[in-house]
Scaffold this motif. Structure first.
Motif, PDB file in Angstrom:
ATOM      1  N   MET A  59     -40.921  10.623   8.908  1.00  0.00           N
ATOM      2  CA  MET A  59     -40.996   9.633   7.854  1.00  0.00           C
ATOM      3  C   MET A  59     -41.094   8.241   8.497  1.00  0.00           C
ATOM      4  SD  MET A  59     -38.308   9.047   4.696  1.00  0.00           S
ATOM      5  CE  MET A  59     -36.939   9.617   5.653  1.00  0.00           C
ATOM      6  N   LYS A  60     -42.098   7.491   8.111  1.00  0.00           N
ATOM      7  CA  LYS A  60     -42.308   6.135   8.633  1.00  0.00           C
ATOM      8  C   LYS A  60     -41.575   5.141   7.738  1.00  0.00           C
ATOM      9  CE  LYS A  60     -45.888   2.830   8.683  1.00  0.00           C
ATOM     10  NZ  LYS A  60     -47.093   2.612   7.969  1.00  0.00           N
ATOM     11  N   LEU A  61     -40.678   4.331   8.335  1.00  0.00           N
ATOM     12  CA  LEU A  61     -39.913   3.343   7.583  1.00  0.00           C
ATOM     13  C   LEU A  61     -40.417   1.939   7.896  1.00  0.00           C
ATOM     14  CD1 LEU A  61     -36.306   4.753   8.034  1.00  0.00           C
ATOM     15  CD2 LEU A  61     -37.890   5.115   6.133  1.00  0.00           C
ATOM     16  N   LEU A  62     -40.461   1.116   6.859  1.00  0.00           N
ATOM     17  CA  LEU A  62     -40.884  -0.271   7.006  1.00  0.00           C
ATOM     18  C   LEU A  62     -39.943  -1.149   6.208  1.00  0.00           C
ATOM     19  CD1 LEU A  62     -42.986  -2.466   7.804  1.00  0.00           C
ATOM     20  CD2 LEU A  62     -44.144  -1.924   5.648  1.00  0.00           C
ATOM     21  N   CYS A  63     -39.386  -2.169   6.843  1.00  0.00           N
ATOM     22  CA  CYS A  63     -38.507  -3.129   6.182  1.00  0.00           C
ATOM     23  C   CYS A  63     -39.311  -4.401   5.932  1.00  0.00           C
ATOM     24  CB  CYS A  63     -37.296  -3.421   7.076  1.00  0.00           C
ATOM     25  SG  CYS A  63     -36.034  -4.397   6.254  1.00  0.00           S
ATOM     26  N   LYS A  64     -39.269  -4.887   4.693  1.00  0.00           N
ATOM     27  CA  LYS A  64     -40.069  -6.046   4.298  1.00  0.00           C
ATOM     28  C   LYS A  64     -39.194  -7.033   3.530  1.00  0.00           C
ATOM     29  CE  LYS A  64     -43.563  -7.014   0.821  1.00  0.00           C
ATOM     30  NZ  LYS A  64     -42.970  -7.097  -0.461  1.00  0.00           N
TER      31      LYS A  64
ATOM     32  N   ALA B  36     -37.831   2.878  -1.081  1.00  0.00           N
ATOM     33  CA  ALA B  36     -36.712   3.805  -0.914  1.00  0.00           C
ATOM     34  C   ALA B  36     -35.351   3.133  -1.028  1.00  0.00           C
ATOM     35  CB  ALA B  36     -36.823   4.508   0.440  1.00  0.00           C
ATOM     36  N   GLY B  37     -35.304   1.813  -0.794  1.00  0.00           N
ATOM     37  CA  GLY B  37     -34.024   1.131  -0.849  1.00  0.00           C
ATOM     38  C   GLY B  37     -34.180  -0.358  -0.683  1.00  0.00           C
ATOM     39  N   TYR B  38     -33.035  -1.046  -0.825  1.00  0.00           N
ATOM     40  CA  TYR B  38     -33.061  -2.478  -0.548  1.00  0.00           C
ATOM     41  C   TYR B  38     -31.710  -2.947  -0.048  1.00  0.00           C
ATOM     42  CZ  TYR B  38     -30.762  -4.923  -4.516  1.00  0.00           C
ATOM     43  OH  TYR B  38     -29.869  -5.455  -5.410  1.00  0.00           O
TER      44      TYR B  38
ATOM     45  N   ILE C  89     -26.381  -2.426  -0.190  1.00  0.00           N
ATOM     46  CA  ILE C  89     -27.268  -1.444   0.429  1.00  0.00           C
ATOM     47  C   ILE C  89     -27.484  -0.408  -0.665  1.00  0.00           C
ATOM     48  CG2 ILE C  89     -27.514   0.405   2.121  1.00  0.00           C
ATOM     49  CD1 ILE C  89     -25.978  -1.223   4.117  1.00  0.00           C
ATOM     50  N   TYR C  90     -28.643  -0.439  -1.279  1.00  0.00           N
ATOM     51  CA  TYR C  90     -28.960   0.485  -2.363  1.00  0.00           C
ATOM     52  C   TYR C  90     -30.086   1.402  -1.914  1.00  0.00           C
ATOM     53  CZ  TYR C  90     -26.377  -2.228  -5.921  1.00  0.00           C
ATOM     54  OH  TYR C  90     -25.406  -2.850  -6.675  1.00  0.00           O
ATOM     55  N   VAL C  91     -29.871   2.693  -2.096  1.00  0.00           N
ATOM     56  CA  VAL C  91     -30.868   3.698  -1.724  1.00  0.00           C
ATOM     57  C   VAL C  91     -31.195   4.536  -2.952  1.00  0.00           C
ATOM     58  CG1 VAL C  91     -31.352   5.686  -0.240  1.00  0.00           C
ATOM     59  CG2 VAL C  91     -30.036   3.741   0.663  1.00  0.00           C
ATOM     60  N   SER C  92     -32.458   4.719  -3.198  1.00  0.00           N
ATOM     61  CA  SER C  92     -32.913   5.542  -4.321  1.00  0.00           C
ATOM     62  C   SER C  92     -32.378   6.961  -4.179  1.00  0.00           C
ATOM     63  CB  SER C  92     -34.445   5.568  -4.345  1.00  0.00           C
ATOM     64  OG  SER C  92     -34.911   6.536  -5.245  1.00  0.00           O
TER      65      SER C  92
ATOM     66  N   TYR D  86     -30.554   3.162   8.306  1.00  0.00           N
ATOM     67  CA  TYR D  86     -31.642   2.250   8.691  1.00  0.00           C
ATOM     68  C   TYR D  86     -31.350   0.835   8.170  1.00  0.00           C
ATOM     69  CZ  TYR D  86     -36.299   0.155   8.885  1.00  0.00           C
ATOM     70  OH  TYR D  86     -37.359  -0.684   9.124  1.00  0.00           O
ATOM     71  N   LEU D  87     -30.954   0.723   6.896  1.00  0.00           N
ATOM     72  CA  LEU D  87     -30.650  -0.589   6.329  1.00  0.00           C
ATOM     73  C   LEU D  87     -29.430  -1.219   6.996  1.00  0.00           C
ATOM     74  CD1 LEU D  87     -31.397   0.108   2.568  1.00  0.00           C
ATOM     75  CD2 LEU D  87     -32.642  -1.446   4.075  1.00  0.00           C
ATOM     76  N   MET D  88     -28.422  -0.419   7.305  1.00  0.00           N
ATOM     77  CA  MET D  88     -27.253  -0.944   8.005  1.00  0.00           C
ATOM     78  C   MET D  88     -27.659  -1.499   9.365  1.00  0.00           C
ATOM     79  SD  MET D  88     -24.068  -1.648   8.146  1.00  0.00           S
ATOM     80  CE  MET D  88     -23.345  -0.784   6.767  1.00  0.00           C
TER      81      MET D  88
END
Length: 171
Positions: free
Chosen positions: A1-6, A71-73, A96-99, A110-112
């Motif tokens: 799974m490719k993750l991208l933070c924007k 997927a999250g924010y 940190i909210y994840v769907s 990842y968000l942490m």
């Protein structure tokens, strides 16, 4: 799974609101009354409040996409945007909210890690957050990531006053 933070912008306000509300309700509706849930959601996730938060230079929002799907924010606060500690040497991880579709797939970690990276980049000495005392899953997650309880604060949720633990991680 490719993750991208924007990073989010003011143009993302409706997406932030919709995602935050949906995720929050899914996570907490079964633990609270409908009246308290409705009152809190109406206040915390109004489009005007989200726009104001996105416009605050001391707050930062980030979306994470997993294979191009939201997927999250993450919401971070510094200085006077912080909800409790107000220390220039700290960064608050407010959300940190994840769907639901992506829970258990490493998005929270990842968000942490992104929050820690940003805090280090900004020269912070520690990160902190507030977490509801009854949110066992989140408490375990934060403890696993090296956070320790350092205090408490009251959190008004609709007509109810709840207790949040303040947790801290030194960098």
């Amino acid at each position: 799974m490719k993750l991208l933070c924007k990073p989010c912008t003011l143009l993302d306000a409706e997406t932030v609101r919709d995602f935050a509300e949906r995720t929050f309700v899914h996570t907490f509706a079964h633990l609270n009354t409908k009246e308290d849930m409705d009152a809190y959601v109406h206040k915390a996730f109004s489009i005007d409040k989200v726009r104001t938060e996105l416009s605050n230079a001391d707050s930062s929002f980030y979306f994470v996409y997993a294979d191009d799907v939201l997927a999250g924010y993450l919401k971070l606060n510094e200085e006077l945007a912080q909800t409790d500690v107000f220390d220039e040497h700290s960064l608050e991880i407010e959300r940190i909210y994840v769907s639901i579709d992506f829970q258990g797939k490493g998005i929270g970690t990842y968000l942490m890690n992104e929050a820690i990276r940003i805090a280090n980049e900004r020269g912070k000495e520690y990160v902190w957050l507030g977490v509801w005392e009854k949110n066992e899953h989140a408490l375990q997650f934060y403890e696993k990531h090296g956070f320790v309880k350092i205090g408490t604060h009251k959190f008004v949720f609709g007509n109810e006053e709840q207790l949040d633990y303040i947790m801290k991680k030194d960098l």
